[in-house]
Structure formats: C-alpha cells, structure tokens
Design a protein around this motif. Structure first.
Motif, PDB file in Angstrom:
ATOM      1  N   UNK A  29      -5.395  -4.750 -12.401  1.00  0.00           N
ATOM      2  CA  UNK A  29      -5.158  -3.378 -11.947  1.00  0.00           C
ATOM      3  C   UNK A  29      -5.634  -3.264 -10.506  1.00  0.00           C
ATOM      4  N   UNK A  30      -4.714  -2.934  -9.618  1.00  0.00           N
ATOM      5  CA  UNK A  30      -5.068  -2.683  -8.218  1.00  0.00           C
ATOM      6  C   UNK A  30      -5.050  -1.183  -7.966  1.00  0.00           C
ATOM      7  N   UNK A  31      -6.110  -0.649  -7.379  1.00  0.00           N
ATOM      8  CA  UNK A  31      -6.079   0.771  -7.023  1.00  0.00           C
ATOM      9  C   UNK A  31      -6.008   0.891  -5.508  1.00  0.00           C
ATOM     10  N   UNK A  32      -5.166   1.829  -5.057  1.00  0.00           N
ATOM     11  CA  UNK A  32      -4.965   1.979  -3.611  1.00  0.00           C
ATOM     12  C   UNK A  32      -5.238   3.402  -3.118  1.00  0.00           C
ATOM     13  N   UNK A  33      -5.539   4.307  -4.024  1.00  0.00           N
ATOM     14  CA  UNK A  33      -5.802   5.699  -3.633  1.00  0.00           C
ATOM     15  C   UNK A  33      -4.726   6.632  -4.146  1.00  0.00           C
ATOM     16  N   UNK A  34      -4.506   7.731  -3.443  1.00  0.00           N
ATOM     17  CA  UNK A  34      -3.491   8.706  -3.856  1.00  0.00           C
ATOM     18  C   UNK A  34      -4.091   9.843  -4.651  1.00  0.00           C
ATOM     19  N   UNK A  35      -3.226  10.780  -4.988  1.00  0.00           N
ATOM     20  CA  UNK A  35      -3.643  11.987  -5.701  1.00  0.00           C
ATOM     21  C   UNK A  35      -4.406  11.677  -6.986  1.00  0.00           C
ATOM     22  N   UNK A  36      -4.032  10.619  -7.676  1.00  0.00           N
ATOM     23  CA  UNK A  36      -4.656  10.301  -8.970  1.00  0.00           C
ATOM     24  C   UNK A  36      -6.179  10.256  -8.855  1.00  0.00           C
ATOM     25  N   UNK A  37      -6.689   9.796  -7.727  1.00  0.00           N
ATOM     26  CA  UNK A  37      -8.135   9.624  -7.560  1.00  0.00           C
ATOM     27  C   UNK A  37      -8.788  10.749  -6.776  1.00  0.00           C
ATOM     28  N   UNK A  59     -11.736   9.692  -4.226  1.00  0.00           N
ATOM     29  CA  UNK A  59     -13.038   9.214  -4.684  1.00  0.00           C
ATOM     30  C   UNK A  59     -12.939   7.867  -5.382  1.00  0.00           C
ATOM     31  N   UNK A  60     -14.004   7.528  -6.074  1.00  0.00           N
ATOM     32  CA  UNK A  60     -13.992   6.334  -6.910  1.00  0.00           C
ATOM     33  C   UNK A  60     -12.758   6.352  -7.790  1.00  0.00           C
ATOM     34  N   UNK A  61     -12.224   5.187  -8.052  1.00  0.00           N
ATOM     35  CA  UNK A  61     -11.043   5.159  -8.904  1.00  0.00           C
ATOM     36  C   UNK A  61     -11.388   5.644 -10.306  1.00  0.00           C
ATOM     37  N   UNK A  62     -10.486   6.422 -10.863  1.00  0.00           N
ATOM     38  CA  UNK A  62     -10.678   6.936 -12.208  1.00  0.00           C
ATOM     39  C   UNK A  62     -10.151   5.973 -13.261  1.00  0.00           C
ATOM     40  N   UNK A  98      -8.542   3.189  -0.466  1.00  0.00           N
ATOM     41  CA  UNK A  98      -8.597   4.593  -0.900  1.00  0.00           C
ATOM     42  C   UNK A  98      -7.854   5.439   0.107  1.00  0.00           C
ATOM     43  N   UNK A  99      -6.536   5.437   0.027  1.00  0.00           N
ATOM     44  CA  UNK A  99      -5.748   6.137   1.034  1.00  0.00           C
ATOM     45  C   UNK A  99      -4.714   7.048   0.393  1.00  0.00           C
ATOM     46  N   UNK A 157      -0.442  -1.128 -10.558  1.00  0.00           N
ATOM     47  CA  UNK A 157      -0.918  -0.635  -9.262  1.00  0.00           C
ATOM     48  C   UNK A 157      -0.936   0.893  -9.270  1.00  0.00           C
ATOM     49  N   UNK A 158      -2.118   1.476  -9.019  1.00  0.00           N
ATOM     50  CA  UNK A 158      -2.170   2.945  -8.850  1.00  0.00           C
ATOM     51  C   UNK A 158      -1.990   3.250  -7.370  1.00  0.00           C
ATOM     52  N   UNK A 159      -1.240   4.310  -7.087  1.00  0.00           N
ATOM     53  CA  UNK A 159      -0.727   4.492  -5.724  1.00  0.00           C
ATOM     54  C   UNK A 159      -0.379   5.969  -5.524  1.00  0.00           C
ATOM     55  N   UNK A 160      -0.515   6.464  -4.306  1.00  0.00           N
ATOM     56  CA  UNK A 160      -0.010   7.801  -3.977  1.00  0.00           C
ATOM     57  C   UNK A 160       1.487   7.859  -4.198  1.00  0.00           C
ATOM     58  N   UNK A 161       1.979   9.061  -4.479  1.00  0.00           N
ATOM     59  CA  UNK A 161       3.385   9.137  -4.902  1.00  0.00           C
ATOM     60  C   UNK A 161       4.366   9.172  -3.726  1.00  0.00           C
ATOM     61  N   UNK A 162       3.907   9.593  -2.547  1.00  0.00           N
ATOM     62  CA  UNK A 162       4.872   9.833  -1.462  1.00  0.00           C
ATOM     63  C   UNK A 162       5.538   8.575  -0.934  1.00  0.00           C
ATOM     64  N   UNK A 163       4.826   7.456  -0.940  1.00  0.00           N
ATOM     65  CA  UNK A 163       5.427   6.232  -0.392  1.00  0.00           C
ATOM     66  C   UNK A 163       5.389   5.090  -1.405  1.00  0.00           C
TER      67      UNK A 163
END
Lengths: 162, 162, 162, 162
Positions: free
Chosen positions: A6-14, A27-30, A51-52, A79-85
């Motif tokens: 699992x790779x976390x990159x930021x975005x609304x989820x966090x 913040x810290x990944x959820x 965390x972007x 991969x967790x990621x912001x939704x816009x891109x």
C-alpha cells in the motif's frame, strides 16, 4: 515480501482539520486505522510516500511513485491518492509490467463520520486480489474502472466512465 | 436489469440495539445507507429477502436464496449474510451456473462507529465487477476467499483459508 | 415560546468539506441533527442567524446577535459560534439582562467522527437549565467558564481560564 | 483531589457487541475516550466501580456506590449508569450531604455512530459545575431533571418529568 503493498501519497482521504489555523492539512495516513476497523488479516506493507494534494503532484513525484512500484517485490499494489489527478498518475504507471494496481481516494476525508474511504479501500483490496492478470484500475463511486477509461467529473464530483 | 443485485438476509451487519429491550435485533438493511455514504453510482437492485441471524437460517431459507439467485436477470450478485453460517449458504449456491457471487457480513454492526461493514461491502462490490468468470467468493477480514476454501474460526472471530 | 432558544452563527462546528473545491465551507447547521442523535425531548426553537467563520464577524453582526437575544421571549439561550472570537461576542452581549446564555463551538467539525460538538452542546444545554440566575457562560474543553473569565489559547488550541 | 469524580457502573452506554457470541456485553468504560474526543481539560478522577446492566444491580451494589460517593474527597460527582434503575440508585444516594451529583446513561451504546452518550456526559459535566448548591440530577433526553422528579417511560424509551 507482503501480499499487498500500500502506497499512500496524500489527498482528501488523509485530510485533517486544524481549528487553530481554520484550515485542513494532510495528516498521517489513515490506511492503518481503516484496516484495523475492517479487521483485515491481509498481509500488507504500508509505505507513506508523500503527503500532497494531488493538484500539487509534480512529474518528479509521479516518477518517484513509478520507481517505487517498479522496484516493489509485491505484485499487488494499492495506492491512495488525491482524486483530481489520479488518472494522470495512472497514466504515468501504465507501462510497468507484471503488476495488479488499484488506485483509490476519497471525496470526503476518512476522518469524517460519513466518508467513502473505507468502501473504496475495500474495493481496491479486492481488485488486486481478484484481477486475473496484471492491469490497473481506479476504485471510486462504487465502481472499479479500468484506469485508462475513467475521468473525474468535477462538476458532479464523481468519477465517470469514458 | 441492474448491473448488480444485492440480496440482504440479516446477520450482525444489520443489527440495531433496542435499549427498551436491552437487546440487539436485526433492523432495516443498512446497505442503502452504506452505498450512499460510499457515493456509489453503481447501478444496483436491492432485495431485502429476510432478516435472520445466520444461525437461524433453515434449509428452506437457503433454498429460497438459491431460487432468487437462479431467477435473477443480473449476473453479478452481492449477498449480505450473518457470518456463522455464511459458508453453508455458499455451499447451497455452488451449483448455480453463470453467476459472479460475493457474500459478505460484518463482525460489528454497521451502525457502530467502528465496523467492518463498509470495507467488506466494498470488497464484494469490486469482486463481482473484477472477477473474470462466474464463481463464488466470501469477502471478509480484508481478504477475498474462494467460497469453498474458507471457514470462520469462532475462537479468533475471523475468517481463515482452509 | 420554547424553553430554550438556539441561535446558530456558523464556525467550525458547522463546517462541511467540499472535495470539488478542496476546501471547507460552513454548511447547514448541525444542531438539529445533534439534538436528534441525543434523543433530546427538550422544547427548543432553532434560529439559523448567520453562517460565518467567527474571524469574519463584524460589529454589525454582533449587534444583530444582541438584538435577537434581547428580543427573544425565551430566557434560556444557547449560541453556537466560531471559537476564535467567541469571547468578543460574549462581551457584546454582557449587558442584556434577564437571560441565561451559554455559548459553545467546536474545535473539530461536528461532521467528523471525532468531534467535541455533541459534548459541548450538551454542556450548554445543561448550563442554561441549571444556572440559578441570569448570566453568561462559555462551554468548551469539558468546562463551563464564566464568559468574562476565559480566553482561547490559540497555541494550545484550547480555552483556558483567565 | 480532582475537581470531578466520575464513577462508572455499567449499562448500555458501555455496551460492546461480540459477534463470536452474537451478544453484547458491558466492556471497558468509554468515559475516558468520550472525554478525549471532547478535548476535555477538566480535572477528573475516573473510578470503574462495576460493569452491570442496571437491572442486575443489587441493594449491596447501591450501598457500595453510596459508600464511595460519601467517602470521595470530590464534591462534584458524575455517575454513568444503566437507564432502567437509574432513579432507584439516585434514591439510594439522596441522603448524602454536600455533593453535587449528576447521573447519566445512554439509550444507545457510546460505540454506535449515533449515540446520546457524549451529549449526556456533557450535560452531566456542566450540571455539577454550574449547580449553585449540593443536589442530585439526572441528565437524559436533552434535559437536566431533579433526580427525584423523573422516571423512565419504557414504552417511549425516554425519561419524563413526574
């Protein structure tokens, strides 16, 4: 080697909310917490890569994500990621062979009482386990889309097939 | 015809708490609410078939579930179910051809702040969308198990591969 | 005439998150929903007066709040408010006679899974019911402060007695 | 000596759900967690006295609660309690002088996404801080009742003044 990376990159989820600043920040990944609530017994390795906001991701960031995916011993990657891109990052990963990759994000922060984060993470987890061959998918809005046939409709705030 | 048929049969996932009686009972299915929170745009049909603890399901109940599955125009079917006899119901459905079926339940009621329900429903949704051929799976504990190779370990309160 | 008048003015307590804009905005007041979850049977009247971050409240806004409080038939008044200038608004209300007033806000939006909103609203409700005489209080951080003897410590993001 | 003593005795507020047993049980008190979510900075001492459904409380249990209240150095005392016999326990405490006591419970377990627990605990906290003189109250259903003028209406599952 874990079964799933699992790779976390930021975005609304966090996203957190800081009253002192009257603003949100990433913040810290959820992810770890969502897996605990889901009582997941899956064998995972979690890497907090960045965390972007996804609007702030650069080509260099995407190259880094691709390098980490390519180098990973795991074949199944979430991969967790912001939704816009999210679709741009998917495009940057599309030539990596031999991987089952599922990207997901959330339209409401996972820390909200009502968020799509847990459902989407569940979809992504199942996708990389059930997919019969390497490929890439985006798991949003109740749907597993092939990653090259989906876009975010910002007006409707929803992912739709193209 | 919808893309996905959702059958609800009861179980912990739908449990309410009635203070007046100091007991839990199975209430209205939470599936519609979970899909709304997930902002699902998937095309679904929801049938509330029964409201039973899975320990109370009879052979006649399982025959009814099988009849509804067999008669459904949809090829992709998600079933919410109590966890204790989920594998028995799966066995009762195993000879139905041409269907992608995912069963799921929850170890904590969906109405709890911390429940595995949303994650498991997400896994089941992805499973029936991604599966390359008809088959049956159980989506629990972060894992999509082939339905005939899993059991609930009641001591550990977790599904494990067999 | 209701037993308790609730005035809502905005602030973090009512913040929503809009992914499409990647920002928080103040939404419909959550007060009615918090009272429903609390299974409140209290006789209340709710007036949504404004929807502002408290840093944006003007002298005219505070004069309006004071006018509404003064004109209210109810003696017991609960006001939801942003935290940054809550004490300023309290100062603007201090010469209104004959009212039991409790102000509260939240340091995390009420829509978060983990918010102080419900607890603070409960404190404010009890304060106006239990207070033996007219007066004004601020209910935050587990404490009912006399409204003229408290400040928000922005560094610690907490209200403290002065 | 803390400012507020919190005694926990069990009841719905602390109920867990155990899927393995298909039943609920009273678990660790949720009071500490509710206070953390409320970002309470109040000076409290928490004593987990017993873990019982209030229908199971005996005269000996009530005598013990009374002994602990009487012996406490704190003047302000909050008691979490099952709702069915809360008024009986209040009656058993009524001759203890010099204490501000607030009893509260919950009609839905605090671990539910939608519970009255946080609001009721907030009411109880404010009550013992604001009360001008010793006395005893029950904080339920949005209302602070004098403890000797309230009963639980089991039909309506709500506390009402008598």
């Amino acid at each position: 080697m874990a079964d799933i990376l699992i790779l976390t990159t930021g975005g609304t989820i966090d996203k957190l909310y800081f009253d002192a600043l009257s603003e949100y920040q990433i913040g810290d990944s959820v992810v770890a917490r969502l897996l605990a609530v889901a009582r997941s017994a899956a064998d995972v390795r979690v890497v907090e890569l960045m965390r972007k906001d996804s609007l702030e991701l650069t080509d260099a960031d995407r190259a880094l994500i691709a390098d980490v995916v390519r180098a990973a011993p795991e074949e199944r990657i979430v991969i967790t990621h912001g939704t816009d891109t999210m679709t741009q990052t998917a495009a940057a990963l599309k030539d990596i062979p031999g991987k089952r990759i599922a990207l997901l994000g959330a339209l409401a922060p996972a820390r909200f009482a009502e968020s799509d984060a847990a459902f989407n993470l569940g979809m992504a987890f199942a996708t990389v386990q059930v997919a019969p061959a390497p490929g890439m998918w985006i798991a949003m809005n109740g749907t597993v889309f092939p990653a090259d046939r989906v876009r975010k409709d910002r007006e409707r705030n929803s992912f739709v097939a193209v």
